[in-house]
Design a protein around this motif. Structure first.
Motif, short mmCIF file in Angstrom:
data_model
loop_
_atom_site.label_atom_id
_atom_site.label_comp_id
_atom_site.label_asym_id
_atom_site.label_seq_id
_atom_site.Cartn_x
_atom_site.Cartn_y
_atom_site.Cartn_z
N LYS A 57 -18.65 24.70 -87.24
CA LYS A 57 -18.18 26.07 -87.46
C LYS A 57 -16.68 26.12 -87.75
O LYS A 57 -16.23 26.90 -88.59
CB LYS A 57 -18.50 26.91 -86.22
N SER A 94 -14.86 38.67 -86.85
CA SER A 94 -15.79 39.37 -87.75
C SER A 94 -17.24 39.22 -87.29
O SER A 94 -18.09 40.05 -87.58
CB SER A 94 -15.64 38.85 -89.18
N GLU A 95 -17.50 38.14 -86.54
CA GLU A 95 -18.86 37.92 -86.01
C GLU A 95 -19.08 38.61 -84.66
O GLU A 95 -20.14 38.49 -84.06
CB GLU A 95 -19.11 36.42 -85.86
N THR A 134 -12.82 34.72 -88.55
CA THR A 134 -14.28 34.59 -88.65
C THR A 134 -14.93 34.97 -87.33
O THR A 134 -15.91 35.73 -87.30
CB THR A 134 -14.67 33.15 -89.05
N SER A 172 -7.69 31.59 -89.74
CA SER A 172 -8.91 31.80 -90.52
C SER A 172 -10.15 31.66 -89.63
O SER A 172 -11.09 32.46 -89.71
CB SER A 172 -8.92 30.79 -91.67
#
Length: 248
Positions: free
Chosen positions: A129, A190-191, A187, A183
């Motif tokens: 990930k 946003s999840e 992520t 970054s």
């Protein structure tokens, strides 16, 4: 349980070191999926607040409620609580004698009692990930600062915590490495990862957070949505703080 109930509630939290009062009467709460950014000048109490939330420092007074239960009570085991609240430090906190895979699987084995296979499978999931799967056999000394911090995030995620605490995760990095770490954090936000981030990265706080908390002199001077904090600023201390960033 109602999703709108806070995961974490901080009530009247104070911390002194001797006569030095570092935190005074801190109150705020965090709901599932919130990305809360804590900003403020050096020495305003941000990192001490985070260390209190993870019980690395014992608050002098007040309460920290996790799903409504005061974690400062004698009945709560700090290790069990810490397993649910991951922490990413500015100094990486990796085990230098272990390779990347072992760094990320040792916690799930020792604390969560997973089998080695399960733990390594989980570690691989999170290393993939954060873009660090090719480096599983590397030792931390062979990695760049940005790579170390991405491994540190994977290590925290491998515990599958409910809340992830970040203590200035980019402050020890060279400027070109900051982006790769932010970054990954963008992520996660946003999840829907629940995050509390102490940061000097104002663009990240403005663009990613659901709530911004501005600390000054050990108190929460103001807090609000990114639009409220970075928009038409009425608060003089906040205005002064942000103007210093904008002039850099």
């Amino acid at each position: 349980m109602n999703e709108q109930n806070p995961i974490l509630e901080i009530r009247h939290l104070s911390k002194n070191f001797g006569k030095n009062i570092v935190l005074k009467d801190i109150d705020f709460s965090v709901k599932k999926g919130d990305a809360t950014c804590v900003i403020g000048a050096s020495g305003s109490g941000k990192s001490t607040l985070l260390r209190c939330l993870n019980l690395l420092e014992t608050p002098s007074s007040g309460e920290i409620l996790f799903h409504g239960k005061n974690i400062l009570s004698q009945t709560v085991k700090p290790a069990a609580y810490r397993a649910k609240t991951g922490m990413v430090f500015q100094s990486f906190n990796l085990f230098n004698n272990m390779n990347v895979l072992k760094n990320c699987s040792v916690g799930p084995i020792k604390v969560l009692k997973l089998s080695r296979n399960e733990a390594e499978e989980r570690a691989m999931k999170y290393l993939t990930k954060v873009g660090m799967a090719p480096y599983i056999n590397a030792k931390p000394s062979q990695l760049s600062g940005g790579q170390k911090q991405r491994v540190a995030i994977a290590k925290a995620l491998a515990m599958e915590p409910e809340v992830l605490l970040f203590d200035e995760p980019t402050s020890a990095l060279d400027p070109q490495m900051v982006g790769e770490v932010l970054s990954v954090m963008r992520t996660l936000a946003s999840e829907g990862m629940t995050m509390i981030v102490v940061t000097h990265e104002m663009a990240f706080a403005r663009d990613v957070s659901t709530r911004v908390v501005f600390m000054a002199d050990g108190v929460i001077d103001c807090s609000g949505t990114p639009q409220e904090i970075f928009g038409d600023i009425q608060n003089e201390k906040l205005k002064d703080f942000l103007s210093r960033f904008n002039n850099q």
